[in-house]
Enzyme design. Structure first.
Site, short mmCIF file in Angstrom:
data_model
loop_
_atom_site.label_atom_id
_atom_site.label_comp_id
_atom_site.label_asym_id
_atom_site.label_seq_id
_atom_site.Cartn_x
_atom_site.Cartn_y
_atom_site.Cartn_z
N ARG A 21 0.87 -1.17 0.00
CA ARG A 21 0.00 0.00 0.00
C ARG A 21 0.91 1.22 0.00
NH1 ARG A 21 -4.05 -3.66 2.93
NH2 ARG A 21 -5.63 -3.88 1.31
N ASP A 70 -10.54 -0.84 -6.03
CA ASP A 70 -10.94 0.53 -6.42
C ASP A 70 -9.86 1.56 -6.11
OD1 ASP A 70 -14.49 0.14 -5.63
OD2 ASP A 70 -13.41 0.01 -7.54
N ASP A 128 -12.66 -9.34 -1.81
CA ASP A 128 -13.92 -8.78 -1.30
C ASP A 128 -15.06 -8.82 -2.30
OD1 ASP A 128 -12.35 -6.07 0.63
OD2 ASP A 128 -12.29 -8.26 0.81
N ARG A 144 -13.65 -6.36 4.38
CA ARG A 144 -13.40 -4.95 4.70
C ARG A 144 -14.72 -4.24 4.98
NH1 ARG A 144 -8.93 -1.40 1.57
NH2 ARG A 144 -10.17 -1.96 -0.24
P1 ADP Z 1 -7.47 -1.61 -3.17
O1 ADP Z 1 -6.77 -1.33 -4.46
O2 ADP Z 1 -7.62 -3.07 -2.90
O3 ADP Z 1 -8.73 -0.80 -3.01
P2 ADP Z 1 -6.21 0.28 -1.40
O4 ADP Z 1 -7.45 1.08 -1.21
O5 ADP Z 1 -5.31 0.02 -0.24
O6 ADP Z 1 -6.48 -1.16 -1.99
O7 ADP Z 1 -5.36 1.05 -2.55
C1 ADP Z 1 -4.15 0.46 -2.97
C2 ADP Z 1 -3.18 1.56 -3.38
O8 ADP Z 1 -3.77 2.35 -4.44
C3 ADP Z 1 -2.93 2.56 -2.28
O9 ADP Z 1 -1.94 2.11 -1.38
C4 ADP Z 1 -2.44 3.76 -3.09
O10 ADP Z 1 -1.11 3.53 -3.51
C5 ADP Z 1 -3.36 3.70 -4.31
N1 ADP Z 1 -4.52 4.57 -4.13
C6 ADP Z 1 -5.58 4.33 -3.33
N2 ADP Z 1 -6.46 5.35 -3.41
C7 ADP Z 1 -5.93 6.25 -4.30
C8 ADP Z 1 -6.33 7.54 -4.82
N3 ADP Z 1 -7.50 8.08 -4.45
N4 ADP Z 1 -5.51 8.18 -5.71
C9 ADP Z 1 -4.35 7.61 -6.09
N5 ADP Z 1 -3.90 6.41 -5.64
C10 ADP Z 1 -4.68 5.75 -4.75
O1 F6P Z 2 -9.31 -5.86 0.71
C1 F6P Z 2 -9.00 -7.20 0.93
C2 F6P Z 2 -8.86 -7.44 2.42
O2 F6P Z 2 -8.51 -8.78 2.62
C3 F6P Z 2 -10.11 -7.11 3.22
O3 F6P Z 2 -11.09 -8.13 3.14
C4 F6P Z 2 -9.52 -6.96 4.59
O4 F6P Z 2 -10.34 -6.20 5.48
C5 F6P Z 2 -8.22 -6.21 4.28
O5 F6P Z 2 -7.83 -6.61 2.97
C6 F6P Z 2 -7.11 -6.50 5.26
O6 F6P Z 2 -6.05 -5.63 4.90
P1 F6P Z 2 -4.55 -5.98 5.39
O7 F6P Z 2 -4.10 -7.20 4.65
O8 F6P Z 2 -3.76 -4.75 5.01
O9 F6P Z 2 -4.63 -6.22 6.88
#
Ligand code: ADP
Ligand code: F6P
Length: 324
Positions: free
Chosen positions: A76, A107, A131, A175
C-alpha cells in the site's frame, strides 16, 4: 488514435488475492505473443516510484498459475494520492520506457491508474480483491478461492459444533462489504448472516431463530459475521448468554487471502489479463476490465468508479429463509 505500446508494466496493488499470478501470467504471455515487452513492477505503486522492475519473459511466469499470492508482491502506498507523487511515477515510467500499465487491484488501485492515465500513461485496471466489492464487475480475482477457503473451514467447524451441540460464530473478511459472508452463509447453511449492508436485530434475527429451530431438533448452529460488523466477540457472548448454547468465535482472518486458486479463478484471471493487453494494444487506456453476465467487458475508469454495488436482495432473502 493512440499508439500501440512497445513496453508495458504490470503491477499488483492493495490486498493480495489468489489468482493474481494467473492474471500476471496472462499479461506476460499475451504481450510477448504480440511482440510487446513486459516489465514486472514489484510492490505496487511504491515499487514503481522506486524503479523496482524486472523484465518478464515467457519462462518467467512458469509454474505460477496454481500459486496464491502475487509473484510481484504488493504494497500500500498512501502517498500515491498526492499529485506530486503521481508525477514522479510518470517520470519513472518515461525513464523505464513504459508506455502502458496494467494495474491489478481494487478501487483504490484504480484511482491510481486513473491518475496516471490522465497524465499520459495509458492504464488498464484488472479487478483483484477477495472482497468482490468492485461495482463495475460481478467478479473480482480472489473471491471464488476465498469463498471456498471459508467453506472448507466452516465445514470443519460444523463437525466440532455438531459434536458439542455448539454454535460456531465465524468472522469472515470483506473490509466494508458482505459478499463473502452472504455467499458463505448460503453455502455453509448458516442460521444467520450479518453483513454491513443490512441492519439486523440480534434478538429476532439470531436468538429467536435459534430457539425456534431448537424446538425442531436442530442442536448446532453456524453464524457468519462479516468483519465490517466489528463486534463478533460480543455477539458470540450474547448468543451463549441468551440461548444457553455454548458458543465459540473463529476469526478466519488472512487465511482467506491465500491458497491454491480455483479453476474458475484461473480462467477469469487469465481472460481478464489477456483482455487488458488487447486494450493497450488497441491504443486504449483509463479503462477497467470487468465481468458482466459471465462475459469479459471493459469500462472507462471514471464510469466504473462511479458505479455502486448492491447486495443481491434475492440472495439475501434465500439465505434468510432456507436456513431455518
Ligand atoms: P485496493 O486497491 O484493494 O482498493 P487500497 O485502497 O489500499 O487497496 O489502494 C491500494 C493503493 O492504491 C494505495 O496504497 C495507493 O497507492 C493507491 N490509491 C488508493 N487510493 C488512491 C487515490 N485516491 N488516488 C491515487 N492512488 C490511490
Ligand atoms: O481488501 C482485501 C482485504 O482482505 C479485506 O477483506 C480486509 O479487510 C483487508 O484486505 C485486510 O487488509 P490488510 O491485509 O492490510 O490487513
Amino acid at each position: 488514435m493512440e499508439k500501440t505500446p512497445r513496453t508495458i508494466g504490470v503491477l499488483t496493488s492493495g490486498g493480495d488475492a489468489p489468482g493474481m499470478n494467473a492474471a500476471i501470467r496472462a499479461v506476460v504471455r499475451a504481450a510477448n505473443f504480440k511482440g510487446i515487452k513486459v516489465l514486472g513492477i514489484q510492490r505496487g505503486y511504491q515499487g514503481l516510484l522506486n524503479g523496482e522492475v524486472r523484465e518478464l519473459g515467457l519462462r518467467d511466469v512458469c509454474d505460477i498459475i496454481q500459486r496464491g499470492g502475487t509473484m510481484l508482491y504488493t504494497a500500500r502506498c498512501p502517498e500515491f494520492k498526492e499529485e506530486a507523487t503521481q508525477d514522479k511515477a510518470v517520470e519513472m515510467c518515461k525513464k523505464l520506457g513504459i508506455d502502458g500499465l496494467v494495474v491489478i487491484g481494487g478501487d483504490g488501485s484504480f484511482c491510481g491508474a486513473r491518475a496516471l492515465s490522465n497524465k499520459g500513461i495509458p492504464c488498464i485496471g484488472i479487478p483483484g480483491t477477495i472482497d468482490n466489492d468492485i461495482a463495475s464487475t460481478e467478479y473480482t480475482i480472489g473471491f471464488d478461492t476465498a469463498l471456498n477457503t471459508v467453506i472448507e473451514n466452516v465445514d470443519r467447524l460444523r463437525d466440532t459444533s455438531q459434536s458439542h451441540d455448539r454454535c460456531s460464530v465465524v468472522e469472515v473478511m470483506g473490509r466494508h462489504a458482505g459478499h463473502i459472508a452472504l455467499h458463505a452463509g448460503i453455502a455453509c447453511g448458516a442460521i444467520a448472516v450479518l453483513i454491513p449492508e443490512r441492519e439486523y436485530n440480534i434478538d429476532t434475527d439470531i436468538i429467536e431463530r435459534m430457539q425456534d429451530t431448537l424446538k425442531t431438533g436442530k442442536h448446532h448452529f453456524i453464524v457468519i459475521v462479516a468483519e465490517g460488523i466489528e463486534n463478533s466477540q460480543e455477539i458470540t457472548k450474547y448468543i451463549q448468554q441468551k440461548t444457553g448454547i455454548e458458543s465459540r468465535l473463529t476469526v478466519l482472518g488472512h487465511i482467506q487471502r491465500g491458497g491454491i486458486p480455483t479453476g474458475k479463478e484461473r480462467v477469469f484471471a487469465s481472460v481478464m489479463g489477456y483482455r487488458a493487453v488487447e486494450l493497450l494494444e488497441e491504443g486504449k487506456g483509463n479503462r477497467v476490465v470487468a465481468v458482466q453476465n459471465s462475459r469479459t467487458v471493459d469500462f472507462d475508469i471514471n464510469e466504473a468508479l462511479n458505479m455502486h454495488k448492491r447486495i443481491d436482495d434475492y440472495l439475501y432473502k434465500v439465505a434468510y429463509e432456507i436456513s431455518i
